[in-house]
Design a protein around this motif. Structure first.
Motif, PDB file in Angstrom:
ATOM      1  N   SER A  58      36.647  57.750  24.050  1.00 12.54           N
ATOM      2  CA  SER A  58      37.921  57.536  24.733  1.00 12.54           C
ATOM      3  C   SER A  58      38.011  56.043  25.039  1.00 12.54           C
ATOM      4  O   SER A  58      37.010  55.321  24.974  1.00 12.54           O
ATOM      5  CB  SER A  58      37.983  58.342  26.021  1.00 12.54           C
ATOM      6  N   LEU A  59      39.184  55.579  25.403  1.00 11.22           N
ATOM      7  CA  LEU A  59      39.315  54.169  25.748  1.00 11.22           C
ATOM      8  C   LEU A  59      38.423  53.806  26.928  1.00 11.22           C
ATOM      9  O   LEU A  59      37.808  52.746  26.948  1.00 11.22           O
ATOM     10  CB  LEU A  59      40.771  53.822  26.051  1.00 11.22           C
ATOM     11  N   ALA A  60      38.336  54.694  27.910  1.00  8.82           N
ATOM     12  CA  ALA A  60      37.478  54.430  29.073  1.00  8.82           C
ATOM     13  C   ALA A  60      36.015  54.311  28.652  1.00  8.82           C
ATOM     14  O   ALA A  60      35.291  53.422  29.116  1.00  8.82           O
ATOM     15  CB  ALA A  60      37.650  55.534  30.114  1.00  8.82           C
ATOM     16  N   GLN A  61      35.567  55.188  27.769  1.00  8.78           N
ATOM     17  CA  GLN A  61      34.185  55.124  27.287  1.00  8.78           C
ATOM     18  C   GLN A  61      33.973  53.861  26.451  1.00  8.78           C
ATOM     19  O   GLN A  61      32.910  53.245  26.516  1.00  8.78           O
ATOM     20  CB  GLN A  61      33.860  56.350  26.458  1.00  8.78           C
ATOM     21  N   ALA A  62      34.967  53.498  25.658  1.00 10.54           N
ATOM     22  CA  ALA A  62      34.854  52.321  24.796  1.00 10.54           C
ATOM     23  C   ALA A  62      34.694  51.053  25.625  1.00 10.54           C
ATOM     24  O   ALA A  62      33.830  50.225  25.328  1.00 10.54           O
ATOM     25  CB  ALA A  62      36.064  52.212  23.875  1.00 10.54           C
ATOM     26  N   VAL A  63      35.515  50.872  26.669  1.00 10.06           N
ATOM     27  CA  VAL A  63      35.392  49.657  27.476  1.00 10.06           C
ATOM     28  C   VAL A  63      34.093  49.658  28.271  1.00 10.06           C
ATOM     29  O   VAL A  63      33.492  48.596  28.485  1.00 10.06           O
ATOM     30  CB  VAL A  63      36.625  49.420  28.378  1.00 10.06           C
ATOM     31  N   ALA A  64      33.618  50.818  28.689  1.00  8.87           N
ATOM     32  CA  ALA A  64      32.339  50.889  29.399  1.00  8.87           C
ATOM     33  C   ALA A  64      31.195  50.498  28.468  1.00  8.87           C
ATOM     34  O   ALA A  64      30.304  49.721  28.845  1.00  8.87           O
ATOM     35  CB  ALA A  64      32.122  52.288  29.957  1.00  8.87           C
ATOM     36  N   ARG A  65      31.229  51.004  27.264  1.00 11.66           N
ATOM     37  CA  ARG A  65      30.167  50.681  26.303  1.00 11.66           C
ATOM     38  C   ARG A  65      30.239  49.214  25.891  1.00 11.66           C
ATOM     39  O   ARG A  65      29.214  48.554  25.732  1.00 11.66           O
ATOM     40  CB  ARG A  65      30.290  51.574  25.084  1.00 11.66           C
ATOM     41  N   ALA A  66      31.451  48.702  25.744  1.00 14.83           N
ATOM     42  CA  ALA A  66      31.615  47.286  25.399  1.00 14.83           C
ATOM     43  C   ALA A  66      31.026  46.403  26.488  1.00 14.83           C
ATOM     44  O   ALA A  66      30.360  45.406  26.194  1.00 14.83           O
ATOM     45  CB  ALA A  66      33.094  46.976  25.186  1.00 14.83           C
ATOM     46  N   ALA A  67      31.234  46.773  27.742  1.00 12.34           N
ATOM     47  CA  ALA A  67      30.665  46.004  28.858  1.00 12.34           C
ATOM     48  C   ALA A  67      29.141  46.041  28.800  1.00 12.34           C
ATOM     49  O   ALA A  67      28.484  45.038  29.086  1.00 12.34           O
ATOM     50  CB  ALA A  67      31.180  46.547  30.186  1.00 12.34           C
ATOM     51  N   GLN A  68      28.569  47.174  28.415  1.00 14.60           N
ATOM     52  CA  GLN A  68      27.111  47.279  28.288  1.00 14.60           C
ATOM     53  C   GLN A  68      26.587  46.357  27.192  1.00 14.60           C
ATOM     54  O   GLN A  68      25.450  45.910  27.241  1.00 14.60           O
ATOM     55  CB  GLN A  68      26.694  48.708  27.976  1.00 14.60           C
ATOM     56  N   CYS A  69      27.429  46.094  26.194  1.00 15.37           N
ATOM     57  CA  CYS A  69      27.028  45.225  25.080  1.00 15.37           C
ATOM     58  C   CYS A  69      27.347  43.757  25.347  1.00 15.37           C
ATOM     59  O   CYS A  69      27.221  42.930  24.448  1.00 15.37           O
ATOM     60  CB  CYS A  69      27.714  45.685  23.796  1.00 15.37           C
ATOM     61  N   GLY A  70      27.822  43.449  26.552  1.00 16.42           N
ATOM     62  CA  GLY A  70      28.038  42.052  26.909  1.00 16.42           C
ATOM     63  C   GLY A  70      29.472  41.561  26.808  1.00 16.42           C
ATOM     64  O   GLY A  70      29.726  40.388  27.054  1.00 16.42           O
ATOM     65  N   LEU A  71      30.398  42.411  26.428  1.00 16.61           N
ATOM     66  CA  LEU A  71      31.799  41.997  26.392  1.00 16.61           C
ATOM     67  C   LEU A  71      32.377  42.042  27.800  1.00 16.61           C
ATOM     68  O   LEU A  71      31.876  42.776  28.658  1.00 16.61           O
ATOM     69  CB  LEU A  71      32.603  42.918  25.468  1.00 16.61           C
ATOM     70  N   PRO A  72      33.436  41.267  28.066  1.00 18.20           N
ATOM     71  CA  PRO A  72      34.026  41.296  29.400  1.00 18.20           C
ATOM     72  C   PRO A  72      34.487  42.699  29.784  1.00 18.20           C
ATOM     73  O   PRO A  72      34.994  43.445  28.946  1.00 18.20           O
ATOM     74  CB  PRO A  72      35.229  40.363  29.275  1.00 18.20           C
ATOM     75  N   LYS A  73      34.302  43.038  31.049  1.00 24.20           N
ATOM     76  CA  LYS A  73      34.719  44.357  31.526  1.00 24.20           C
ATOM     77  C   LYS A  73      36.225  44.350  31.772  1.00 24.20           C
ATOM     78  O   LYS A  73      36.730  43.554  32.561  1.00 24.20           O
ATOM     79  CB  LYS A  73      33.977  44.705  32.816  1.00 24.20           C
ATOM     80  N   ILE A  74      36.923  45.226  31.057  1.00 19.96           N
ATOM     81  CA  ILE A  74      38.360  45.383  31.224  1.00 19.96           C
ATOM     82  C   ILE A  74      38.637  46.867  31.427  1.00 19.96           C
ATOM     83  O   ILE A  74      37.781  47.705  31.174  1.00 19.96           O
ATOM     84  CB  ILE A  74      39.168  44.841  30.013  1.00 19.96           C
ATOM     85  N   SER A  75      39.834  47.181  31.851  1.00 17.72           N
ATOM     86  CA  SER A  75      40.177  48.583  32.057  1.00 17.72           C
ATOM     87  C   SER A  75      40.613  49.216  30.740  1.00 17.72           C
ATOM     88  O   SER A  75      40.982  48.510  29.785  1.00 17.72           O
ATOM     89  CB  SER A  75      41.302  48.722  33.084  1.00 17.72           C
ATOM     90  N   ASP A  76      40.594  50.522  30.707  1.00 21.06           N
ATOM     91  CA  ASP A  76      41.062  51.232  29.510  1.00 21.06           C
ATOM     92  C   ASP A  76      42.550  50.963  29.290  1.00 21.06           C
ATOM     93  O   ASP A  76      43.002  50.867  28.148  1.00 21.06           O
ATOM     94  CB  ASP A  76      40.765  52.732  29.594  1.00 21.06           C
ATOM     95  N   VAL A  77      43.317  50.817  30.344  1.00 27.18           N
ATOM     96  CA  VAL A  77      44.748  50.527  30.231  1.00 27.18           C
ATOM     97  C   VAL A  77      44.953  49.136  29.618  1.00 27.18           C
ATOM     98  O   VAL A  77      45.812  48.944  28.762  1.00 27.18           O
ATOM     99  CB  VAL A  77      45.444  50.630  31.601  1.00 27.18           C
ATOM    100  N   ALA A  78      44.140  48.167  30.039  1.00 24.37           N
ATOM    101  CA  ALA A  78      44.237  46.819  29.476  1.00 24.37           C
ATOM    102  C   ALA A  78      43.963  46.833  27.976  1.00 24.37           C
ATOM    103  O   ALA A  78      44.651  46.158  27.209  1.00 24.37           O
ATOM    104  CB  ALA A  78      43.270  45.885  30.182  1.00 24.37           C
ATOM    105  N   LEU A  79      42.995  47.623  27.556  1.00 26.03           N
ATOM    106  CA  LEU A  79      42.704  47.723  26.125  1.00 26.03           C
ATOM    107  C   LEU A  79      43.849  48.395  25.394  1.00 26.03           C
ATOM    108  O   LEU A  79      44.268  47.941  24.324  1.00 26.03           O
ATOM    109  CB  LEU A  79      41.400  48.499  25.881  1.00 26.03           C
ATOM    110  N   MET A  80      44.405  49.437  25.977  1.00 21.36           N
ATOM    111  CA  MET A  80      45.520  50.139  25.342  1.00 21.36           C
ATOM    112  C   MET A  80      46.714  49.192  25.156  1.00 21.36           C
ATOM    113  O   MET A  80      47.374  49.207  24.122  1.00 21.36           O
ATOM    114  CB  MET A  80      45.934  51.336  26.180  1.00 21.36           C
ATOM    115  N   GLU A  81      46.977  48.341  26.126  1.00 25.24           N
ATOM    116  CA  GLU A  81      48.102  47.418  26.043  1.00 25.24           C
ATOM    117  C   GLU A  81      47.908  46.356  24.982  1.00 25.24           C
ATOM    118  O   GLU A  81      48.869  45.818  24.458  1.00 25.24           O
ATOM    119  CB  GLU A  81      48.346  46.772  27.408  1.00 25.24           C
ATOM    120  N   ARG A  82      46.681  46.064  24.647  1.00 29.95           N
ATOM    121  CA  ARG A  82      46.427  45.048  23.637  1.00 29.95           C
ATOM    122  C   ARG A  82      46.417  45.660  22.260  1.00 29.95           C
ATOM    123  O   ARG A  82      46.651  45.067  21.290  1.00 29.95           O
ATOM    124  CB  ARG A  82      45.098  44.352  23.928  1.00 29.95           C
TER     125      ARG A  82
END
Length: 82
Positions: A58-82
């Protein structure tokens, strides 16, 4: 728990993109409100976290996993908007 395809193999994954793709992403407004995402090159990584091989996150899981890999932490809504 970094995935090899998100770190070491990243150059191979973005290699086929056209020259100037980062600038085109900026011109198209992809990195809105660049408070956290400074480089448009980070956006494809978030997308791959969402739709990547065997992930189907899910988008929420994707942004959480991305943060674990060192990417900036953003919300699932922020990712959806981009």
């Amino acid at each position: 728990m970094e995935e090899k395809w998100l770190t070491e193999d990243w150059g191979i994954l973005i290699g086929p993109l056209p020259e100037g793709w980062r600038e085109q992403a900026r011109e198209q407004g992809a990195p809105r409100r660049t408070r956290k995402i400074k480089d448009p090159g980070q956006l494809p990584r978030y997308i791959l976290m969402h739709v990547g091989p065997g992930l189907s996150l899910s988008l929420a899981q994707a942004v959480a996993r991305a943060a674990q890999c060192g990417l900036p932490k953003i919300s699932d809504v922020a990712l959806m908007e981009r």
